[in-house]
Enzyme design. Structure first.
Site, PDB file in Angstrom:
ATOM      1  N   ARG A  69       0.837  -1.187   0.000  1.00 21.71           N
ATOM      2  CA  ARG A  69       0.000   0.000   0.000  1.00 21.71           C
ATOM      3  C   ARG A  69       0.880   1.248   0.000  1.00 21.71           C
ATOM      4  O   ARG A  69       1.967   1.249   0.550  1.00 21.71           O
ATOM      5  CB  ARG A  69      -0.918   0.023   1.232  1.00 21.71           C
ATOM      6  CG  ARG A  69      -2.149  -0.873   1.102  1.00 21.71           C
ATOM      7  CD  ARG A  69      -3.046  -0.788   2.321  1.00 21.71           C
ATOM      8  NE  ARG A  69      -2.387  -1.272   3.515  1.00 21.71           N
ATOM      9  CZ  ARG A  69      -1.798  -0.525   4.430  1.00 21.71           C
ATOM     10  NH1 ARG A  69      -1.822   0.805   4.330  1.00 21.71           N
ATOM     11  NH2 ARG A  69      -1.201  -1.068   5.463  1.00 21.71           N
ATOM     12  N   GLY A 198      -2.990  -5.253  -3.902  1.00 20.58           N
ATOM     13  CA  GLY A 198      -3.996  -5.502  -2.866  1.00 20.58           C
ATOM     14  C   GLY A 198      -4.817  -4.314  -2.417  1.00 20.58           C
ATOM     15  O   GLY A 198      -5.775  -3.887  -3.072  1.00 20.58           O
ATOM     16  N   LYS A 206      -9.804  -2.300   1.838  1.00 23.75           N
ATOM     17  CA  LYS A 206      -9.499  -1.159   2.710  1.00 23.75           C
ATOM     18  C   LYS A 206     -10.257   0.097   2.272  1.00 23.75           C
ATOM     19  O   LYS A 206     -10.710   0.877   3.103  1.00 23.75           O
ATOM     20  CB  LYS A 206      -7.990  -0.924   2.761  1.00 23.75           C
ATOM     21  CG  LYS A 206      -7.221  -2.109   3.342  1.00 23.75           C
ATOM     22  CD  LYS A 206      -7.604  -2.361   4.761  1.00 23.75           C
ATOM     23  CE  LYS A 206      -7.162  -3.667   5.375  1.00 23.75           C
ATOM     24  NZ  LYS A 206      -5.776  -4.053   5.369  1.00 23.75           N
ATOM     25  N   CYS A 250       0.769  -7.521  11.770  1.00 22.61           N
ATOM     26  CA  CYS A 250       1.058  -7.659  13.198  1.00 22.61           C
ATOM     27  C   CYS A 250       0.278  -8.795  13.851  1.00 22.61           C
ATOM     28  O   CYS A 250       0.100  -8.802  15.075  1.00 22.61           O
ATOM     29  CB  CYS A 250       0.801  -6.341  13.910  1.00 22.61           C
ATOM     30  SG  CYS A 250       2.021  -5.086  13.482  1.00 22.61           S
ATOM     31  N   THR A 253      -4.234 -12.401  11.043  1.00 26.14           N
ATOM     32  CA  THR A 253      -4.560 -13.668  10.382  1.00 26.14           C
ATOM     33  C   THR A 253      -4.145 -14.834  11.272  1.00 26.14           C
ATOM     34  O   THR A 253      -4.885 -15.809  11.439  1.00 26.14           O
ATOM     35  CB  THR A 253      -3.858 -13.752   9.012  1.00 26.14           C
ATOM     36  OG1 THR A 253      -4.280 -12.644   8.222  1.00 26.14           O
ATOM     37  CG2 THR A 253      -4.192 -15.051   8.299  1.00 26.14           C
ATOM     38  N   ASN A 254      -2.957 -14.714  11.862  1.00 27.66           N
ATOM     39  CA  ASN A 254      -2.465 -15.794  12.718  1.00 27.66           C
ATOM     40  C   ASN A 254      -3.361 -16.026  13.927  1.00 27.66           C
ATOM     41  O   ASN A 254      -3.670 -17.163  14.266  1.00 27.66           O
ATOM     42  CB  ASN A 254      -1.037 -15.497  13.162  1.00 27.66           C
ATOM     43  CG  ASN A 254      -0.038 -15.912  12.100  1.00 27.66           C
ATOM     44  OD1 ASN A 254       0.444 -17.033  12.104  1.00 27.66           O
ATOM     45  ND2 ASN A 254       0.234 -15.019  11.164  1.00 27.66           N
ATOM     46  N   ASP A 275      -9.342  -9.715   9.084  1.00 31.07           N
ATOM     47  CA  ASP A 275      -8.820  -8.376   8.785  1.00 31.07           C
ATOM     48  C   ASP A 275      -9.793  -7.244   9.082  1.00 31.07           C
ATOM     49  O   ASP A 275      -9.369  -6.177   9.509  1.00 31.07           O
ATOM     50  CB  ASP A 275      -8.402  -8.306   7.306  1.00 31.07           C
ATOM     51  CG  ASP A 275      -7.444  -7.161   6.999  1.00 31.07           C
ATOM     52  OD1 ASP A 275      -6.434  -7.030   7.717  1.00 31.07           O
ATOM     53  OD2 ASP A 275      -7.705  -6.393   6.053  1.00 31.07           O
ATOM     54  N   ASN A 363       6.320  -8.525   1.842  1.00 29.13           N
ATOM     55  CA  ASN A 363       4.863  -8.331   1.825  1.00 29.13           C
ATOM     56  C   ASN A 363       4.204  -9.214   0.769  1.00 29.13           C
ATOM     57  O   ASN A 363       3.151  -8.879   0.236  1.00 29.13           O
ATOM     58  CB  ASN A 363       4.523  -6.855   1.575  1.00 29.13           C
ATOM     59  CG  ASN A 363       3.047  -6.562   1.800  1.00 29.13           C
ATOM     60  OD1 ASN A 363       2.439  -7.088   2.735  1.00 29.13           O
ATOM     61  ND2 ASN A 363       2.447  -5.746   0.944  1.00 29.13           N
ATOM     62  N   SER A 364       4.821 -10.353   0.449  1.00 25.17           N
ATOM     63  CA  SER A 364       4.153 -11.268  -0.484  1.00 25.17           C
ATOM     64  C   SER A 364       2.901 -11.828   0.195  1.00 25.17           C
ATOM     65  O   SER A 364       2.842 -11.937   1.421  1.00 25.17           O
ATOM     66  CB  SER A 364       5.106 -12.390  -0.901  1.00 25.17           C
ATOM     67  OG  SER A 364       5.660 -13.021   0.231  1.00 25.17           O
ATOM     68  N   ARG A 396       3.103  -3.883  17.655  1.00 28.48           N
ATOM     69  CA  ARG A 396       4.382  -4.602  17.607  1.00 28.48           C
ATOM     70  C   ARG A 396       5.393  -3.705  18.299  1.00 28.48           C
ATOM     71  O   ARG A 396       5.809  -2.687  17.751  1.00 28.48           O
ATOM     72  CB  ARG A 396       4.714  -4.790  16.122  1.00 28.48           C
ATOM     73  CG  ARG A 396       5.944  -5.590  15.793  1.00 28.48           C
ATOM     74  CD  ARG A 396       6.156  -5.573  14.284  1.00 28.48           C
ATOM     75  NE  ARG A 396       5.330  -6.533  13.589  1.00 28.48           N
ATOM     76  CZ  ARG A 396       5.690  -7.785  13.301  1.00 28.48           C
ATOM     77  NH1 ARG A 396       6.885  -8.215  13.654  1.00 28.48           N
ATOM     78  NH2 ARG A 396       4.873  -8.585  12.658  1.00 28.48           N
ATOM     79  N   GLY A 490       0.125 -20.020  18.494  1.00 32.11           N
ATOM     80  CA  GLY A 490      -0.870 -20.806  19.232  1.00 32.11           C
ATOM     81  C   GLY A 490      -0.850 -20.543  20.732  1.00 32.11           C
ATOM     82  O   GLY A 490      -1.883 -20.567  21.408  1.00 32.11           O
ATOM     83  N   ASN A 492      -0.616 -17.910  22.175  1.00 31.20           N
ATOM     84  CA  ASN A 492      -1.370 -16.696  22.527  1.00 31.20           C
ATOM     85  C   ASN A 492      -2.719 -17.031  23.156  1.00 31.20           C
ATOM     86  O   ASN A 492      -3.317 -16.196  23.834  1.00 31.20           O
ATOM     87  CB  ASN A 492      -1.566 -15.799  21.297  1.00 31.20           C
ATOM     88  CG  ASN A 492      -0.245 -15.212  20.809  1.00 31.20           C
ATOM     89  OD1 ASN A 492       0.712 -15.112  21.578  1.00 31.20           O
ATOM     90  ND2 ASN A 492      -0.182 -14.840  19.545  1.00 31.20           N
TER      91      ASN A 492
END
Ligand code: GTP
Ligand code: SPV
Ligand code: MN
Length: 591
Positions: A69, A198, A206, A250, A253-254, A275, A363-364, A396, A490, A492
């Site tokens: 972006r 994106g 966005k 940050c 997704t995870n 997101d 950023n792939s 972060r 995990g 977290n």
């Protein structure tokens, strides 16, 4: 082509301006998708990946100047500049239209104009909103089909509702000097030219679902946020939903698809969104959230079987990869996936492992339909959305911010969100690793003045009787040697378990000036190789450093002048007072 006059007229105007060779109204069918893929394989816009190991998977290599972006080329164009606020770049609407229309003139000659109707949110949900993207990029069309409910059903809803967001997009000549992403919230319109990447080009994401939607949400009394939505099912089968806002790259997704640690037998994770969340006040006084998207446009690097096995599994088929590397046998590859040395880097050149360069672009990304994720929740399709028990903000940060703390009230929580800071990442063009304020993870995405936005957040307290509690987390604390103190991913869930316990008034906590911190043994560390010293560091605060931080936050807030809510100022003063025992005494004496 459509019964909606406004749409038909707008398409005609755009055709006149951009002069495409052909016009294609997209129906969203599988056959249409396959034809697009075939065309892109012919033109080289897509490269076929190994169809034995990755059926239906393709690679797109962006123009090397167009891989993230571009916040410096993104504008919010409201009639009054104060409405866009110091958090946005502003341009007067007439000037912005003139500037980009000149670039759109004849831009689609020799190309096809695709008309892409889409719906953000479940097709029949009252909380969903539609848009139409006009684009000359088949890559955008293919991605929009994975990321949104795209095609005939969306068009039917637009014809029923009568309203839609107008998004005009062209690749233009991909030159950074002729690249602009313009938003006209008062007209519910977007014009984007010169980028195929994106967030600049998939306008439903966005541009619509955050910048335009945040503006609409303020007027209509809801929230459009840069948040994941995850359901946590305990061994008793009860599911609680959490919405969490972390800046780009940050950890959303995870967290949305994490795998519980082995000690957490009987726990299940349900992914609703990774997101964006649209939050509404329900009749029951709770906040309810829908995920307006239907797919994931996720960060590839760091996605591995150790960190995010759910993602690795869903990427084995029907995925579009952007700017990843490829292996000897033509499989997609990125740092963190395996120890293999790839054959080609993200630009398609032979990869030299001794160069010290990364093979995949940092950023792939991957684009994949959400229902390919094993943990995808059926509630993601529910018209009502899901009730939210806790809101989490995060960033972060190598130092300062503890692993987790709880805000003392809704207003304090809004202040915690408003003061989020995070190190910049590769998701946007610019220097990586610089700490900047990213309130509510919305710095690049809020379509109006942050002062008004915080006021809107605060106002929910008057309208919702059962608001969720607000927390702040930081998975990224480092020790002196530069290693992460907390294992993350995990693990977290251990922190989320405390968060949910606090929501049920059970988790043990200690009061501090910045909020409630977990009591020494309140976070379950069973089976975790973490030293008591590291744990101590993670859940304690450095008072002088926090005094400095609050000064910095106060300075940041100043630029919002008279739009800055007085209630937040009072919260800020209260926290500063509690951090400074002398100031506290002085206040007591003068009272
Ligand atoms: P956007 O799609 O840009 O909005 O990003 P995101 O917030 O969804 O971030 P994502 O989950 O894709 O993670 C970005 C990077 O952070 C990846 O390289 C992850 O491997 C890494 N990451 C995610 N969660 C954790 C964590 O808990 N700890 C550590 N150390 N790294 C993490
Ligand atoms: C982000 O940068 O926050 C993303 C990727 O999720 S993009 O779609 O480019 O915005
Ligand atoms: Mn994002």
């Amino acid at each position: 082509m459509t019964k909606n006059r406004a749409l038909a007229e707008w398409v005609n105007e755009v055709v006149e301006l951009t002069q495409p060779d052909t016009i294609q109204w997209c129906d969203g069918s599988e056959q249409e998708y396959q034809t697009l893929i075939e065309e892109m394989l012919t033109t080289g816009e897509l490269v076929e990946l190994n169809q034995q190991t990755h059926p239906g998977c393709y690679l797109h290599r962006s123009d090397p100047t167009d891989v993230a972006r571009t916040e410096h080329l993104t504008y919010v164009c409201t009639a009054k500049s104060e409405d866009a606020g110091p958090n946005n770049q502003w341009m007067a609407p007439e000037e912005a239209h003139a500037k980009v229309d000149a670039l759109f003139e004849g831009a689609m000659r020799g190309r096809t104009l695709y008309v892409v109707p889409y719906c953000m949110g479940p097709i029949d949900s009252p909380f969903s909103r539609c848009g139409v993207e006009l684009t000359d990029s088949p890559y955008v069309v293919a991605n929009m089909r994975k990321m949104t409910r795209m095609g005939s059903e969306a068009l039917a809803r637009i014809e029923r509702d009568g309203s839609f967001v107008k998004g005009l997009h062209s690749l233009g000549d991909l030159h950074p000097e002729r690249r602009f992403i313009m938003h006209f919230p008062e007209e519910l319109a977007i014009k984007s030219i010169g980028s195929g990447y994106g967030g600049n080009a998939l306008l439903g994401k966005k541009c619509h679902a955050l910048r335009i939607a945040s503006w609409q949400a303020r007027q209509e009394g809801w929230l459009a946020e840069h948040m994941l939505i995850v359901g946590i099912e305990n061994p008793q089968g009860e599911v609680r939903y959490i919405a969490a806002a972390f800046p780009s790259a940050c950890g959303k997704t995870n967290m949305a698809m994490l795998i519980p640690p082995t000690q957490f037998e009987g726990y299940k994770i349900w992914t609703v969104g990774d997101d964006i969340a649209w939050l509404h006040v329900g009749h029951d006084g709770q906040l309810w959230a829908i995920n307006p998207e239907a797919g994931f446009f996720g960060v590839a690097p760091g996605t591995g079987v150790e960190t995010n096995p759910n993602a690795v599994e869903m990427l084995n088929r029907d995925t579009i990869f952007t700017n990843v590397a490829v292996t000897e046998d033509n499989q997609p590859w990125w740092e963190g996936l395996s120890n293999e040395i790839p054959k080609l880097d993200w630009t398609g050149k032979p990869y030299d492992a001794t160069s010290g360069k990364k093979a995949a672009h940092p950023n792939s990304r991957f684009t994949v339909a959400a229902n390919q994720c094993r943990s995808y929740s059926s509630m993601a399709e529910a018209d009502t959305g899901v009730p939210i028990s806790a809101i989490i903000f995060g960033g972060r940060r190598k130092s300062l911010a503890p692993l987790v703390y709880e805000a003392k009230s809704w207003a304090h929580g809004v202040m915690v969100g408003a003061s989020v800071a995070s190190e910049t990442t590769a998701a946007a063009v610019g220097k990586v690793g610089v700490v900047r304020r990213d309130p509510m993870a919305m710095k690049p995405f809020c379509g109006y003045n942050f002062g008004d936005y915080w006021g809107h957040w605060l106002s929910l307290e008057q309208r919702a009787a059962k608001l969720p509690k607000i927390f702040h987390v930081n998975w990224f604390r480092q020790n002196e040697a530069g290693h992460f103190l907390w294992p993350g991913f995990g693990e977290n869930l251990r922190v989320l378990q405390w968060v949910l316990a606090r929501c049920e008034e059970t988790g043990d906590a200690i009061e501090s000036p910045i909020g409630w911190l977990p009591d020494k043994n309140a976070i379950n560390t069973e089976g975790l190789a973490i030293s008591p010293n590291a744990m101590e560091q993670l859940v304690s605060i450095d008072i002088p450093a926090w005094q400095q931080e609050m000064q910095d936050i106060a300075g940041f807030f100043e630029q919002f002048n008279d739009r800055f809510p007085q209630q937040l100022k009072r919260e800020l003063d209260r926290v500063m007072g509690e951090l400074s025992p002398t100031a506290k005494k002085k206040a007591a004496n003068s009272a």
